[in-house]
Write a protein that holds these residues in place. Structure first.
Motif, short mmCIF file in Angstrom:
data_model
loop_
_atom_site.label_atom_id
_atom_site.label_comp_id
_atom_site.label_asym_id
_atom_site.label_seq_id
_atom_site.Cartn_x
_atom_site.Cartn_y
_atom_site.Cartn_z
N PHE A 181 -2.13 7.82 0.48
CA PHE A 181 -1.49 7.60 -0.81
C PHE A 181 -2.44 7.98 -1.93
O PHE A 181 -3.65 8.09 -1.73
CB PHE A 181 -1.06 6.12 -0.94
CG PHE A 181 -2.17 5.14 -0.73
CD1 PHE A 181 -2.65 4.85 0.55
CD2 PHE A 181 -2.76 4.49 -1.81
CE1 PHE A 181 -3.70 3.94 0.74
CE2 PHE A 181 -3.81 3.57 -1.62
CZ PHE A 181 -4.27 3.31 -0.34
N ARG A 182 -1.88 8.18 -3.13
CA ARG A 182 -2.71 8.59 -4.27
C ARG A 182 -3.51 7.40 -4.82
O ARG A 182 -2.97 6.30 -4.96
CB ARG A 182 -1.84 9.21 -5.37
CG ARG A 182 -1.14 10.45 -4.88
CD ARG A 182 -0.72 11.43 -5.94
NE ARG A 182 0.11 12.45 -5.31
CZ ARG A 182 -0.35 13.51 -4.65
NH1 ARG A 182 -1.65 13.72 -4.57
NH2 ARG A 182 0.47 14.37 -4.07
N ASP A 183 -4.77 7.67 -5.14
CA ASP A 183 -5.62 6.63 -5.73
C ASP A 183 -5.07 6.25 -7.11
O ASP A 183 -4.65 7.12 -7.89
CB ASP A 183 -7.07 7.14 -5.86
CG ASP A 183 -8.05 6.00 -6.08
OD1 ASP A 183 -8.84 5.71 -5.16
OD2 ASP A 183 -8.02 5.40 -7.18
N ILE A 184 -5.07 4.98 -7.41
CA ILE A 184 -4.51 4.49 -8.69
C ILE A 184 -5.37 4.92 -9.88
O ILE A 184 -4.89 4.97 -11.02
CB ILE A 184 -4.36 2.94 -8.62
CG1 ILE A 184 -3.30 2.46 -9.58
CG2 ILE A 184 -5.69 2.24 -8.84
CD1 ILE A 184 -2.87 1.01 -9.35
N ASN A 185 -6.63 5.24 -9.62
CA ASN A 185 -7.58 5.60 -10.69
C ASN A 185 -8.26 6.92 -10.29
O ASN A 185 -9.44 6.95 -9.95
CB ASN A 185 -8.59 4.47 -10.87
CG ASN A 185 -9.57 4.74 -11.98
OD1 ASN A 185 -9.29 5.52 -12.89
ND2 ASN A 185 -10.73 4.13 -11.89
N HIS A 193 -6.69 13.09 -5.67
CA HIS A 193 -7.50 11.98 -5.17
C HIS A 193 -6.61 11.12 -4.28
O HIS A 193 -5.82 10.31 -4.75
CB HIS A 193 -8.09 11.16 -6.33
CG HIS A 193 -9.08 10.12 -5.88
ND1 HIS A 193 -9.88 9.44 -6.77
CD2 HIS A 193 -9.42 9.64 -4.65
CE1 HIS A 193 -10.65 8.59 -6.12
NE2 HIS A 193 -10.37 8.68 -4.82
N LEU A 202 -6.23 8.65 -0.77
CA LEU A 202 -6.91 7.73 0.15
C LEU A 202 -6.18 7.76 1.49
O LEU A 202 -4.95 7.62 1.52
CB LEU A 202 -6.87 6.30 -0.42
CG LEU A 202 -7.53 6.11 -1.79
CD1 LEU A 202 -7.27 4.68 -2.30
CD2 LEU A 202 -9.02 6.39 -1.73
N CYS A 222 -21.10 0.62 -2.99
CA CYS A 222 -20.11 0.05 -3.93
C CYS A 222 -18.70 0.05 -3.35
O CYS A 222 -17.72 0.25 -4.08
CB CYS A 222 -20.12 0.80 -5.27
SG CYS A 222 -21.70 0.88 -6.07
N GLN A 223 -18.57 -0.22 -2.05
CA GLN A 223 -17.23 -0.35 -1.48
C GLN A 223 -16.52 -1.52 -2.15
O GLN A 223 -17.07 -2.63 -2.22
CB GLN A 223 -17.32 -0.59 0.04
CG GLN A 223 -15.94 -0.70 0.69
CD GLN A 223 -16.01 -0.97 2.19
OE1 GLN A 223 -17.09 -1.16 2.75
NE2 GLN A 223 -14.86 -0.99 2.83
N LEU A 245 -5.65 -5.76 0.33
CA LEU A 245 -4.82 -4.92 -0.54
C LEU A 245 -4.20 -3.75 0.21
O LEU A 245 -3.00 -3.46 0.06
CB LEU A 245 -5.72 -4.41 -1.69
CG LEU A 245 -5.10 -3.49 -2.71
CD1 LEU A 245 -4.04 -4.21 -3.52
CD2 LEU A 245 -6.18 -2.92 -3.62
N HIS A 278 -11.71 8.85 0.98
CA HIS A 278 -11.28 9.48 -0.27
C HIS A 278 -11.23 10.99 -0.02
O HIS A 278 -12.23 11.56 0.45
CB HIS A 278 -12.29 9.24 -1.40
CG HIS A 278 -12.48 7.81 -1.80
ND1 HIS A 278 -11.93 7.28 -2.95
CD2 HIS A 278 -13.18 6.80 -1.24
CE1 HIS A 278 -12.30 6.01 -3.08
NE2 HIS A 278 -13.06 5.69 -2.05
P1 5GP Z 1 -13.85 2.09 -2.86
O1 5GP Z 1 -14.53 1.77 -4.15
O2 5GP Z 1 -13.68 0.86 -2.01
O3 5GP Z 1 -14.47 3.23 -2.11
O4 5GP Z 1 -12.44 2.66 -3.22
C1 5GP Z 1 -11.32 1.87 -3.48
C2 5GP Z 1 -10.34 2.75 -4.19
O5 5GP Z 1 -9.09 2.12 -4.18
C3 5GP Z 1 -10.69 3.03 -5.66
O6 5GP Z 1 -10.84 4.42 -5.87
C4 5GP Z 1 -9.52 2.44 -6.42
O7 5GP Z 1 -9.15 3.19 -7.54
C5 5GP Z 1 -8.43 2.40 -5.37
N1 5GP Z 1 -7.45 1.34 -5.59
C6 5GP Z 1 -7.74 0.03 -5.85
N2 5GP Z 1 -6.60 -0.67 -5.94
C7 5GP Z 1 -5.58 0.22 -5.74
C8 5GP Z 1 -4.16 0.07 -5.72
O8 5GP Z 1 -3.60 -1.01 -5.89
N3 5GP Z 1 -3.43 1.19 -5.48
C9 5GP Z 1 -4.03 2.40 -5.26
N4 5GP Z 1 -3.21 3.45 -5.07
N5 5GP Z 1 -5.36 2.56 -5.27
C10 5GP Z 1 -6.13 1.49 -5.51
#
Ligand code: 5GP
Ligand code: ZN
Length: 114
Positions: free
Chosen positions: A29-33, A39, A41, A93-94, A6, A102
């Motif tokens: 870039f900004r995290d989607i959630n 926030h 990444l 929980c990666q 991704l 982050h």
């Molecule tokens: P992890 O859980 O692996 O540490 O973090 C993955 C992060 O990627 C999560 O905070 C999630 O919200 C973010 N994320 C997942 N898919 C996307 C996406 O398509 N776009 C963006 N901007 N962030 C994403």
């Protein structure tokens, strides 16, 4: 570039993202959630899975990643503080297996980290 990754697709521009920073080695870039008002990444442009593999990156790319954190924190006006987290592996929980830091801030964060 790793097929079916991704974040490699985000770097390539195949999946849209809100860019906040880019240089030769990193993309941010900004995290989607978002879990906080800020926030972001930060990811290396070379695919490595997580912090356990960071030594696979050239030294310059490793240095650039941490230099990018500081630049982004300044640009996002996080002078009151921020938190940097990198989830590595199942216990953490990666969920996306391309190394990412982050950067969280913009409000008082919890005293506990887990
Ligand atoms: P992890 O859980 O692996 O540490 O973090 C993955 C992060 O990627 C999560 O905070 C999630 O919200 C973010 N994320 C997942 N898919 C996307 C996406 O398509 N776009 C963006 N901007 N962030 C994403
Ligand atoms: Zn990748």
């Amino acid at each position: 570039m790793m097929e079916n990754c991704l974040f490699c697709k985000i770097i390539k521009g195949d999946i849209p993202s809100t860019k906040v920073y880019e240089d030769e080695y990193c993309y941010a870039f900004r995290d989607i959630n978002p879990q906080a008002p800020v926030h972001v990444l930060v990811i290396p442009k070379i695919h490595v899975a997580n912090m356990a593999e960071i030594s696979l990156l050239p030294q310059e790319a490793q240095t650039a990643l941490f230099a990018a954190v500081k630049k982004i924190a300044e640009a996002e006006k996080l002078e009151k503080g921020f938190r940097v987290v990198s989830n590595c592996g199942p216990h953490a929980c990666q969920s996306v297996h391309h190394l990412h830091l982050h950067i969280l801030g913009g409000r008082q964060l919890a005293e506990t980290m887990v």
